[in-house]
Design a protein around this motif. Sequence first.
Motif, PDB file in Angstrom:
ATOM      1  N   ALA A 183       1.243   4.728  32.599  1.00 34.46           N
ATOM      2  CA  ALA A 183       1.756   4.195  31.338  1.00 34.46           C
ATOM      3  C   ALA A 183       1.312   2.753  31.140  1.00 34.46           C
ATOM      4  O   ALA A 183       0.964   2.335  30.033  1.00 34.46           O
ATOM      5  CB  ALA A 183       3.279   4.294  31.319  1.00 34.46           C
ATOM      6  N   SER A 184       1.320   1.993  32.237  1.00 35.84           N
ATOM      7  CA  SER A 184       0.923   0.584  32.140  1.00 35.84           C
ATOM      8  C   SER A 184      -0.563   0.449  31.833  1.00 35.84           C
ATOM      9  O   SER A 184      -0.969  -0.353  30.986  1.00 35.84           O
ATOM     10  CB  SER A 184       1.256  -0.137  33.449  1.00 35.84           C
ATOM     11  N   ILE A 185      -1.369   1.235  32.538  1.00 40.28           N
ATOM     12  CA  ILE A 185      -2.811   1.166  32.320  1.00 40.28           C
ATOM     13  C   ILE A 185      -3.158   1.583  30.895  1.00 40.28           C
ATOM     14  O   ILE A 185      -4.043   1.011  30.255  1.00 40.28           O
ATOM     15  CB  ILE A 185      -3.554   2.048  33.342  1.00 40.28           C
ATOM     16  N   ASP A 186      -2.437   2.601  30.392  1.00 40.34           N
ATOM     17  CA  ASP A 186      -2.700   3.062  29.027  1.00 40.34           C
ATOM     18  C   ASP A 186      -2.427   1.972  28.006  1.00 40.34           C
ATOM     19  O   ASP A 186      -3.067   1.916  26.948  1.00 40.34           O
ATOM     20  CB  ASP A 186      -1.855   4.298  28.715  1.00 40.34           C
ATOM     21  N   THR A 187      -1.455   1.091  28.319  1.00 32.17           N
ATOM     22  CA  THR A 187      -1.125   0.029  27.367  1.00 32.17           C
ATOM     23  C   THR A 187      -2.198  -1.056  27.328  1.00 32.17           C
ATOM     24  O   THR A 187      -2.272  -1.816  26.367  1.00 32.17           O
ATOM     25  CB  THR A 187       0.221  -0.619  27.732  1.00 32.17           C
ATOM     26  N   ILE A 188      -3.014  -1.138  28.384  1.00 33.07           N
ATOM     27  CA  ILE A 188      -4.070  -2.160  28.392  1.00 33.07           C
ATOM     28  C   ILE A 188      -5.139  -1.814  27.372  1.00 33.07           C
ATOM     29  O   ILE A 188      -5.575  -2.667  26.592  1.00 33.07           O
ATOM     30  CB  ILE A 188      -4.695  -2.283  29.800  1.00 33.07           C
ATOM     31  N   GLY A 189      -5.541  -0.549  27.382  1.00 34.65           N
ATOM     32  CA  GLY A 189      -6.558  -0.119  26.432  1.00 34.65           C
ATOM     33  C   GLY A 189      -7.831  -0.920  26.593  1.00 34.65           C
ATOM     34  O   GLY A 189      -8.408  -1.012  27.680  1.00 34.65           O
ATOM     35  N   ASN A 190      -8.269  -1.545  25.510  1.00 36.08           N
ATOM     36  CA  ASN A 190      -9.495  -2.340  25.512  1.00 36.08           C
ATOM     37  C   ASN A 190      -9.207  -3.827  25.594  1.00 36.08           C
ATOM     38  O   ASN A 190     -10.055  -4.654  25.292  1.00 36.08           O
ATOM     39  CB  ASN A 190     -10.307  -2.037  24.243  1.00 36.08           C
ATOM     40  N   ALA A 191      -7.976  -4.165  26.004  1.00 30.79           N
ATOM     41  CA  ALA A 191      -7.598  -5.576  26.100  1.00 30.79           C
ATOM     42  C   ALA A 191      -8.190  -6.197  27.357  1.00 30.79           C
ATOM     43  O   ALA A 191      -8.713  -5.513  28.236  1.00 30.79           O
ATOM     44  CB  ALA A 191      -6.081  -5.700  26.100  1.00 30.79           C
ATOM     45  N   LYS A 192      -8.084  -7.515  27.438  1.00 27.14           N
ATOM     46  CA  LYS A 192      -8.599  -8.243  28.593  1.00 27.14           C
ATOM     47  C   LYS A 192      -7.574  -8.210  29.718  1.00 27.14           C
ATOM     48  O   LYS A 192      -6.375  -8.128  29.489  1.00 27.14           O
ATOM     49  CB  LYS A 192      -8.927  -9.688  28.216  1.00 27.14           C
ATOM     50  N   PHE A 193      -8.067  -8.305  30.957  1.00 24.91           N
ATOM     51  CA  PHE A 193      -7.167  -8.289  32.109  1.00 24.91           C
ATOM     52  C   PHE A 193      -7.798  -9.054  33.263  1.00 24.91           C
ATOM     53  O   PHE A 193      -8.975  -9.432  33.214  1.00 24.91           O
ATOM     54  CB  PHE A 193      -6.851  -6.852  32.538  1.00 24.91           C
ATOM     55  N   CYS A 194      -6.998  -9.282  34.285  1.00 23.79           N
ATOM     56  CA  CYS A 194      -7.454 -10.005  35.475  1.00 23.79           C
ATOM     57  C   CYS A 194      -7.353  -9.093  36.699  1.00 23.79           C
ATOM     58  O   CYS A 194      -6.577  -8.140  36.720  1.00 23.79           O
ATOM     59  CB  CYS A 194      -6.604 -11.256  35.709  1.00 23.79           C
ATOM     60  N   LEU A 195      -8.147  -9.420  37.699  1.00 23.27           N
ATOM     61  CA  LEU A 195      -8.156  -8.657  38.948  1.00 23.27           C
ATOM     62  C   LEU A 195      -7.787  -9.564  40.117  1.00 23.27           C
ATOM     63  O   LEU A 195      -8.264 -10.697  40.194  1.00 23.27           O
ATOM     64  CB  LEU A 195      -9.525  -8.044  39.221  1.00 23.27           C
ATOM     65  N   ILE A 196      -6.948  -9.040  41.007  1.00 24.69           N
ATOM     66  CA  ILE A 196      -6.671  -9.692  42.284  1.00 24.69           C
ATOM     67  C   ILE A 196      -6.923  -8.645  43.355  1.00 24.69           C
ATOM     68  O   ILE A 196      -6.315  -7.578  43.353  1.00 24.69           O
ATOM     69  CB  ILE A 196      -5.216 -10.191  42.365  1.00 24.69           C
ATOM     70  N   VAL A 197      -7.840  -8.935  44.271  1.00 28.80           N
ATOM     71  CA  VAL A 197      -8.276  -7.939  45.247  1.00 28.80           C
ATOM     72  C   VAL A 197      -8.149  -8.511  46.654  1.00 28.80           C
ATOM     73  O   VAL A 197      -8.500  -9.666  46.898  1.00 28.80           O
ATOM     74  CB  VAL A 197      -9.736  -7.496  45.000  1.00 28.80           C
ATOM     75  N   ASP A 198      -7.647  -7.685  47.579  1.00 28.25           N
ATOM     76  CA  ASP A 198      -7.511  -8.116  48.967  1.00 28.25           C
ATOM     77  C   ASP A 198      -7.809  -6.941  49.885  1.00 28.25           C
ATOM     78  O   ASP A 198      -7.569  -5.782  49.530  1.00 28.25           O
ATOM     79  CB  ASP A 198      -6.092  -8.632  49.234  1.00 28.25           C
ATOM     80  N   GLU A 199      -8.345  -7.242  51.066  1.00 34.31           N
ATOM     81  CA  GLU A 199      -8.603  -6.219  52.070  1.00 34.31           C
ATOM     82  C   GLU A 199      -7.367  -6.080  52.952  1.00 34.31           C
ATOM     83  O   GLU A 199      -6.839  -7.065  53.457  1.00 34.31           O
ATOM     84  CB  GLU A 199      -9.796  -6.601  52.945  1.00 34.31           C
ATOM     85  N   VAL A 200      -6.889  -4.844  53.160  1.00 36.92           N
ATOM     86  CA  VAL A 200      -5.719  -4.598  53.995  1.00 36.92           C
ATOM     87  C   VAL A 200      -5.933  -3.326  54.801  1.00 36.92           C
ATOM     88  O   VAL A 200      -6.867  -2.570  54.555  1.00 36.92           O
ATOM     89  CB  VAL A 200      -4.425  -4.457  53.138  1.00 36.92           C
ATOM     90  N   ARG A 201      -5.027  -3.087  55.753  1.00 39.11           N
ATOM     91  CA  ARG A 201      -4.996  -1.841  56.514  1.00 39.11           C
ATOM     92  C   ARG A 201      -3.627  -1.221  56.374  1.00 39.11           C
ATOM     93  O   ARG A 201      -2.617  -1.925  56.401  1.00 39.11           O
ATOM     94  CB  ARG A 201      -5.277  -2.096  58.001  1.00 39.11           C
ATOM     95  N   ASP A 202      -3.580   0.117  56.219  1.00 35.72           N
ATOM     96  CA  ASP A 202      -2.288   0.780  56.149  1.00 35.72           C
ATOM     97  C   ASP A 202      -1.781   1.060  57.561  1.00 35.72           C
ATOM     98  O   ASP A 202      -2.403   0.670  58.555  1.00 35.72           O
ATOM     99  CB  ASP A 202      -2.373   2.060  55.315  1.00 35.72           C
ATOM    100  N   LYS A 203      -0.623   1.749  57.679  1.00 35.97           N
ATOM    101  CA  LYS A 203      -0.008   1.980  58.972  1.00 35.97           C
ATOM    102  C   LYS A 203      -0.856   2.863  59.879  1.00 35.97           C
ATOM    103  O   LYS A 203      -0.736   2.812  61.099  1.00 35.97           O
ATOM    104  CB  LYS A 203       1.376   2.611  58.779  1.00 35.97           C
ATOM    105  N   SER A 204      -1.719   3.674  59.280  1.00 32.12           N
ATOM    106  CA  SER A 204      -2.587   4.546  60.074  1.00 32.12           C
ATOM    107  C   SER A 204      -3.899   3.862  60.434  1.00 32.12           C
ATOM    108  O   SER A 204      -4.823   4.514  60.894  1.00 32.12           O
ATOM    109  CB  SER A 204      -2.872   5.838  59.297  1.00 32.12           C
ATOM    110  N   LYS A 205      -3.973   2.533  60.180  1.00 34.45           N
ATOM    111  CA  LYS A 205      -5.154   1.725  60.515  1.00 34.45           C
ATOM    112  C   LYS A 205      -6.361   2.047  59.648  1.00 34.45           C
ATOM    113  O   LYS A 205      -7.486   1.704  59.988  1.00 34.45           O
ATOM    114  CB  LYS A 205      -5.529   1.881  62.002  1.00 34.45           C
ATOM    115  N   ARG A 206      -6.150   2.731  58.531  1.00 33.59           N
ATOM    116  CA  ARG A 206      -7.262   3.003  57.630  1.00 33.59           C
ATOM    117  C   ARG A 206      -7.524   1.793  56.752  1.00 33.59           C
ATOM    118  O   ARG A 206      -6.605   1.137  56.282  1.00 33.59           O
ATOM    119  CB  ARG A 206      -6.969   4.231  56.754  1.00 33.59           C
TER     120      ARG A 206
END
Length: 361
Positions: A183-206
């Motif tokens: 629902a949130s992504i649908d509201t963005i549509g063709n509007a502008k947005f920002c990205l925040i990206v980080d490298e992480v590992r889950d509990k299974s070490k993936r």
Amino acid sequence: MTQLVEQDIQPPASKIIRIEIDQVNIDILIRDPGKHMQIWNYPISQQDEIRRAYIKFGPYQFIMDEYPLSGLKSHPRRFKAHWFKSFSWLEYSPEVDAVFCLSCYFFSRKSSPFTSGGFRNWKKVNNGKDCAFLSHVDKSLNSPHNITVKSCKDLLNQLCHIDKVLAKQNSQQVLSNRLRLKASIDTIGNAKFCLIVDEVRDKSKREQIALVVRFVDKYGFVKERLIDVHVKDTTSATLKQEICSALSHHNLNIQNVRDQGYDGVALVAAAKEVINVHTFFQSLSNITNLRDGSWGALLNKVNSFCNDHAIQIPDMDASFSDIIRSCRKKDVVIVEHHYRIDIFTSVLDFQLKELNNRFSE
């Protein structure tokens, strides 16, 4: 005086009747407690199912007009049906003329007449505070009998088991989060947005990357939504492909990215390969060039703009007076120095310092 003696429930191996069948038909379970097997003799995989079936049946309270006499010939006694009302856990076996405890039969760790063989010393029942039934129950909430009663309730109330609750909540939460994200992504549509990206590992070490989309909704509120993406490795090429794929999957145009935040050398390298982000990194060198040799050109453009719009231009060679500074200090700074060094160069230096801290490469 005869006393009830409780012993460890583990009987000698030679006395345990092992059944050879793999499965037991729940529909034809023997109700008489004096005739059915001990719970440990049933297949382990079916023991809880058998317990649950017997508990749903309830105690086997066989009603007779007169129960058999037993005990001393000089003073025989018999079981009384009204005891069922006082002790709801009682089961009576007409096969062996004895009573059993339903919950203890299933969960007790101790062996007693109420779980194996049956209790039939009726003299000990009508014995005031020393009643055998009362002694079996005990007043303590943590008595063996009361613990087995609670175990029966817990077994029936399977929906409240912690693993079931967590599984249900987790699945519901995942579904809710996915609907919320969509629902949130649908509201963005063709509007502008920002990205925040980080490298992480889950509990299974993936390896995975946490991708946060930051945008302004139609009501003017800043929103953030998390998209987790599993990756096979953290090379720049893989991360670039996964970031682009994640955005494409949610119908987000990478051309609408207006700000980015990356943590990790590989992520920074991946970001440089994205068109808009690559343009951003190229502009960093322009900032350095602007600081070092573009003041004159910028000043000429400002003067031209002011002349076209009848805006008064200050005398750049005049002394600059800062009302915040102490009046005891002499004005030794000219106006051009204030605008070029205190403002223009200072702002660019602050930006370059911030960018150097964020992007070490």
